[in-house]
Design a protein around this motif. Structure first.
Motif: not given
Lengths: 292, 318, 258
Positions: A32-35, A86-94, A285-292
């Motif tokens: 839902a949030t990508g976190v 809220r503060p970490l939303q949309d920051r880089p994965v790391v 899962g679907e083929r998503i291994g390459q998804r960053a």
């Protein structure tokens, strides 16, 4: 089947059901949030300790202690949303990884100060009661864990796939911007996601307490197994988390008994790494291994 | 590609060099141990900067590789009886080989998949070290590791060993600097900026990633080996996943993509708990919160703050 | 005249969508060969398959007498077929000259050891650096050499990409819409650069939308429409081809012609 095998399978299912709950919390948030929430394990620990507070320290009957602890976890989810998400939303994965790990450290040490370093042994609603299953003596609590976990999973399914709010949540997970254009309150869906994560991890916490101990360091080992479970099952797949969790739970119990109790965890992580390398999309899962 | 030259920077480096040489004279026994730990961490974090800072590979395995270096030199210098002068380079070579072997299959993964795979490696390392009692000593670890010595002189005290570590860090920094400004370093940075364009520009992307990952393992191996000969004892706890996270935090807090940032982050984060010692149990809470605040408000690390200050008073580097 | 790039029956489909359908091309050495077509015709997909960014679904690609179908991107680049990208893809943490140097990676020893010890790598890097500076001089970028590439205006960034492609001395330069987003002065500059490169003997495969540019520089043009090649010839032939006009103008043209 030997008595021992039945006991192992039931306890494997119980532990696996807990991993499945934690894995679901992880997936719900990530979808839902990508976190990627590396503090998921600490949320389990907080859930467990809230039941210690309500059930042991406040001395409430479990029928009141459990709902109160879960209400606390729902609130905890909201606070997590406001203070961390809220503060970490949309920051880089790391940044999100390190950020949630740091929050995990804060939570763990806050728990240490609040509840101390001496582990508690929360009681089960069934005490030490034993049930006869196919001639094997099975702890009633293990059956309770399996039943409650699947009840939670069923409720979650019904909520996501049978209610309009669930449909809105799925819309947000699929395409946030499109959902916003359709007039869905995206932020409210995010809050709800974190509340659900709080409830799932909280339930996991309530259930593991009587099986193991309530210990401030209990979070990480559980979260690591849940990671393994969702990678084996499929990173973004709900049935994957359930099947993965149960496989990990069974492997842990059967591996400890028949292979090597020392390497039971190593076995789980070996399988996880193999899945990442050979089939990163997991079982479902679907083929998503390459998804960053 | 040519390193930026700046007289002021050279002068500052020279002053820092002289100060560093004199430092042990002013620092007590416990302080020098922490300082030594900071230097060792700095080497590991400079290594991590190749994988993450340059090539963008999110790895949670750095502590595992530090552990590989530490255990390899521990085994070579106790069971096999090699002098540290030999066992340390062998440990570095061995760790590099392990890094390449682990990296080759794993580096097809990206983002949090790679993070989780490397996490799995680190957790597995600790499990093996804890349980393989005959070779790695189990939870008791390996003790009786000899202190670093060259023929005729033993660096048995922390004050003496400081100079060995200091030299190792200087060497590690110099080599990292050379690689950064070589075609290999440029290709690593390019891979993170745009992988497809890097491939189209004739760079073998997989090869460069494995090189960055192996280099970070090599530096970790050196850090681990140097650590083992300082503490004379290694145990699994020192190489747990939480240490991998600390290494990443050091790099991000100092300033990822920068060698100086890696060193600054290692020193700051090593000393931070010491400075907050008076806070007692609450210090880990403050530490975690502080890290989170830096991540949120200074995403390019503390070094970017220093650079901003430098620009303000007009001594820009480039 | 020898053919440097021979594409035979190349196809690419995504699920059921045929983005490129059995396209054959023969690019003669030393020419500016242009591929044109309406938006969404499959030109960029064609380039991506040619340069190893996407796997093909059928057909073969031969370049300089080697079969390079589905070879990895860096192998194709090292073989001498180098490309630029439609919207420009540069390395934003590197300076202009550093961006250019990355293009010559395959000309240098590949080991980390070589980078540490210097020797051959250092000597060859110095040669490549001086060639890179020469290119930046020619392309009017020398004053920006040590600036971060992101600090440059868009038109200049496109030129940096061309410099990065040229530094390895390729046999064929593949340009994907190099004029997109350029102002008329910059397009004129680009035209001069392209003609200068052809004069020096470089083969260029130019995928472009800007008809004014294509008609003035191309020696030969192939037209792609819905993934298929519908025409090929000199600029004059292509301009007079009714199929081409129909592709570009749609049914309106046919009605007008009826």
């Amino acid at each position: 089947m030997s008595q021992q095998l039945i006991q192992l399978i039931v306890s494997g299912l119980a532990v696996g059901a807990v991993y499945a709950l934690v894995g679901l919390a992880f997936i719900m948030v990530n979808e839902a949030t990508g976190v990627v929430n590396f503090a998921t394990g600490q949320m389990v620990a907080i859930g467990c300790f809230l039941s210690v507070t309500t059930g042991i320290q406040m001395g409430l009957p479990l029928a009141a202690a459990y709902p109160l602890a879960l209400a606390g976890m729902a609130l905890f989810g909201m606070v997590f949303y406001a203070v961390v998400f809220r503060p970490l939303q949309d920051r880089p994965v790391v940044t999100v990884i390190i950020g949630t790990v740091m929050i995990g450290i804060v939570i763990q040490n806050s728990a240490l100060i609040t509840w101390g370093s001496v582990p508690f042994r929360p009681r089960s609603p069934f005490g030490r009661q034993v049930v006869d299953v196919f001639g094997a003596a099975i702890s009633a609590h293990a059956l309770f864990v399996i039943a409650v976990s699947f009840l939670m999973i069923g409720l979650l399914y019904a909520f996501i796939y049978r209610t309009t709010i669930g449909a809105r949540m799925r819309a947000v997970a699929q395409d946030r911007d499109a959902a916003r254009l359709m007039g869905i309150g995206v932020d409210r869906m995010f809050v709800l996601t974190w509340v659900i994560a709080g409830l799932l991890t909280g339930t996991a916490g309530l259930l593991v307490g009587p099986m193991w101990f309530a210990d401030v360091n209990m979070g990480d080992p559980i979260a690591l197994k849940a990671f393994a479970a969702i990678i084996i099952g499929g990173f973004s797949s709900v049935p994957g988390a359930i099947v993965g969790g149960i496989l990990v739970g069974l492997a842990e119990m059967l591996g400890a008994a028949y292979v090597s109790s020392a390497y039971k965890d190593g076995l789980v992580f070996l399988v996880m790494i193999l899945f990442l390398l050979v089939r990163p999309q997991g079982i479902f899962g679907e083929r998503i291994g390459q998804r960053a | 590609m040519r390193p930026p030259r700046n007289r002021l920077a050279v002068a500052a480096a020279l002053v820092a060099f002289l100060l560093a040489l004199a430092l042990p004279a002013f620092v007590s026994g416990y302080g020098i141990r922490i300082l030594n730990l900071a230097l060792i961490s700095a080497i590991a974090v400079i290594g991590l900067n190749f994988a993450f800072g340059y090539a963008g590979l999110i790895t949670l395995a750095q502590a595992g590789f530090v552990g590989c270096g530490a255990y390899l030199t521990a085994i070579l210098s106790t069971t096999a009886g090699l002098p540290p002068l030999l066992s340390i380079p062998l440990a570095v070579v061995g760790t590099t080989a392990i890094g390449a072997a682990v990296g080759l299959p794993m580096l097809r993964l990206k983002g949090h998949y790679l993070a989780l795979a490397t996490l799995g490696f680190n957790v597995s390392f600790v499990i093996v070290a804890t349980n393989w009692k005959s070779v790695m000593g189990g939870t008791d670890g390996i003790s009786g590791i000899p202190s670093f010595a060259v023929p005729g002189f033993a660096f048995a005290t922390d004050h003496r060993y400081y100079y060995v570590l200091w030299l190792a860090l200087a060497l590690a920094t110099g080599i990292a600097w050379r690689i950064r400004y070589s075609h290999i370093g440029l290709a690593m940075i390019a891979v993170r900026d745009d992988e497809i364009a890097t491939g189209a520009a004739s760079v073998g992307v997989t090869r460069i990633k494995v090189q960055a990952f192996s280099l970070s393992a090599a530096y970790a191996g050196l850090a681990g080996a140097l650590f083992a000969h300082m503490t004379n004892f290694v145990a699994p706890d020192d190489f747990a996943l939480s240490h991998s996270i600390i290494y990443l935090a050091m790099l991000i807090i100092g300033g990822e993509g920068s060698i100086l940032g890696a060193i600054a982050g290692a020193v700051i984060v090593t000393f931070m708990p010491e400075l907050m010692r008076d806070l007692g149990q609450a210090y880990m809470i403050i530490f975690g919160s502080l890290m989170l605040l830096i991540l949120i408000f200074l995403p390019k690390g503390l070094l970017s703050l220093a650079a901003m200050a430098a620009r303000r008073i007009g001594i820009s580097g480039r | 005249m020898t053919t440097i790039l021979a594409v035979d029956g190349l196809s690419k489909s995504f699920g059921g969508v045929h983005a490129v359908q059995s396209v054959s091309l023969a690019v003669p050495q030393g020419m500016i060969f242009s591929v044109i077509g309406p938006n969404g015709a499959g030109k960029t997909t064609l380039i991506n398959v040619l340069t190893g960014i996407l796997p093909s679904s059928g057909g073969t690609v031969r370049f300089a007498d080697r079969t390079i179908t589905d070879a990895p991107a860096h192998v194709i680049a090292a073989a001498g077929m180098v490309r630029t990208f439609q919207n420009g893809r540069l390395f934003h943490r590197l300076t202009v000259i550093e961006n250019v140097l990355v293009g010559a990676h395959h000309r240098l020893p590949q080991s980390v050891w070589s980078a540490i010890t210097g020797g051959v790598a250092a000597r060859r890097t110095a040669e490549i650096r001086s060639r890179a500076r020469g290119l930046l001089e020619t392309l009017g970028l020398i004053d920006d050499a040590d600036r971060l590439v992101g600090a440059l205006p868009y038109g200049r960034q496109r030129m940096v990409e061309i410099a990065r492609a040229l530094v390895s001395e390729p046999k064929l330069l593949l340009l994907d819409e190099p004029a997109a987003g350029l102002n008329s002065g910059e397009v004129e500059r680009l035209r001069e650069v392209l003609l200068g490169l052809r004069r020096d003997g470089l083969t260029i495969l130019l995928v472009e939308h800007n008809m004014g540019l294509v008609m003035r520089v191309a020696d030969r043009i192939a037209v792609i429409h819905f993934g298929e090649k519908i025409a090929e010839g000199t600029p004059a032939e292509v301009r007079g081809d009714p199929k081409v006009l129909e592709a570009y103008l749609g049914h309106g043209y046919r009605h007008a012609g009826d």
